[in-house]
Scaffold this active site. Sequence first.
Site, PDB file in Angstrom:
ATOM      1  N   TYR A 124      24.085 -35.858  42.442  1.00  0.00           N
ATOM      2  CA  TYR A 124      23.218 -35.270  43.461  1.00  0.00           C
ATOM      3  C   TYR A 124      24.082 -34.727  44.585  1.00  0.00           C
ATOM      4  CZ  TYR A 124      19.675 -34.973  47.155  1.00  0.00           C
ATOM      5  OH  TYR A 124      18.853 -34.541  48.167  1.00  0.00           O
ATOM      6  N   ASP A 126      32.473 -33.860  45.805  1.00  0.00           N
ATOM      7  CA  ASP A 126      31.432 -34.246  46.752  1.00  0.00           C
ATOM      8  C   ASP A 126      31.648 -35.712  47.094  1.00  0.00           C
ATOM      9  OD1 ASP A 126      29.200 -35.025  48.121  1.00  0.00           O
ATOM     10  OD2 ASP A 126      27.759 -34.101  46.748  1.00  0.00           O
ATOM     11  N   LYS A 132      27.894 -38.893  56.002  1.00  0.00           N
ATOM     12  CA  LYS A 132      27.624 -40.320  56.123  1.00  0.00           C
ATOM     13  C   LYS A 132      28.617 -41.032  57.039  1.00  0.00           C
ATOM     14  CE  LYS A 132      25.115 -40.518  51.721  1.00  0.00           C
ATOM     15  NZ  LYS A 132      23.758 -40.632  52.263  1.00  0.00           N
TER      16      LYS A 132
END
Length: 434
Positions: free
Chosen positions: A144, A239, A267
């Site tokens: 994702y 990613d 994050k």
Amino acid sequence: MRLERSISAFARARGIIAGGVNSPVRAFRAVGGSPVFMQRGAGPFLYDIDGHEYVDYVLSWGPLILGHAHPAVVKATIQAAQRGSSFGTPTEAESELGELVRSMVPSIERIRFTSSGTEATMSAVRLARGYTGRDTIVKFAGCYHGHGDSFLIAAGSGALTNGVPNSPGVTEGVARDTIVLPFNDADAVAAMFDANPQNIAAVIVEPYAGNMGFIPAKPAYLHTLRDLCARHGALLIFDEVMTGFRVARGGVQERENVKPDLTTLGKVIGGGLPVGAFGGRAEIMAELSPEGAVYQAGTLSGNPLAMAAGIATLRAIQGDATLYDRLEVLAKLLCEGLREVFDKHGVPHYSSYAGSMLCTFFTGGPVTDLNDAMKADVAFYAKFFHAMLDRGVYMAPSQFETGFISSAHTTREIERTIAAADDALAMLTAPVNR
């Protein structure tokens, strides 16, 4: 467990917020029941509006590597807010955080901040297309990369076919420019490059998958991706929005000694505030406006609050020489303790961990890709989730998510969690409940 106030709060939210939540997994659809509304966090704990305490393994889906309300992050954020939350101008804090990231992530020479991981991955893909002059992107089933159109693509009917949209609003044109392959299958990637030797702009991958549960890369898989991209003139994008600063100071690329062309982050680098970033080789990043022709912008990108929280977080990481050793020891203790409990109660399972990330699948065989993950018993996970919630442990409300540990967790919380699991499984596997 009584959750009257949370149930009432969710009813109110559904009257004003689409679906009652601002990110779908929060709605508890995968596990059933009503979502728990939190009031505050402290260290490794969350406290809901009904007054219950939970050991937290979600940690805002990864950012809170120092735990909730870490004093240094709180202090830095308050001080930044007192000076002003946003100016729409450059600040020195942007350069300071960028330099911290560059000192820790092996592949990043230049960086650009965004306000979310989705923005970072979307921008990295656009930059890769602009830099290479090619259109096609390769991604992997189960990885994702945010909710950008290019990433909401399901696998086609064959391993080498283009993908198909798996969300309304994603056009077939976008899908034609996206190839979806199975994760951890190096042969499929080699065959894809053989079939499309001049068409691939970039391969984007979660180097350790974190959004179909936690699935590390097989040995040599990432090195193969690196070699194939270099041979065919495509860019390799890691990613590391989730894995960055989670499995090592320099992310998976440090841990596996593989250097991508571009890296996306988020994050942890915001310390719990909204932030994202992408970076890589200087000559690639020079293609971005205002130096180059590839356009990317954001009004709140690099805002002082996120920069301050990120600086405080990365400084704390840099100043703690034993942090990652301690986190991995705790992850190992938790996984091994849960394995003993699952074996004791005869529950099929498969666990994996690296750094401060971990996951247990309720399936008997190894899990190396999406097909393996989908064999997990999601109905049993839902029962286990609620049983653990009742016992004061907050896990991800989906079988297909990753758990996290923070520096605020100790062996006390690990032991409490294992004991809760033992009690929960004793109840769930009792003859009357089977």
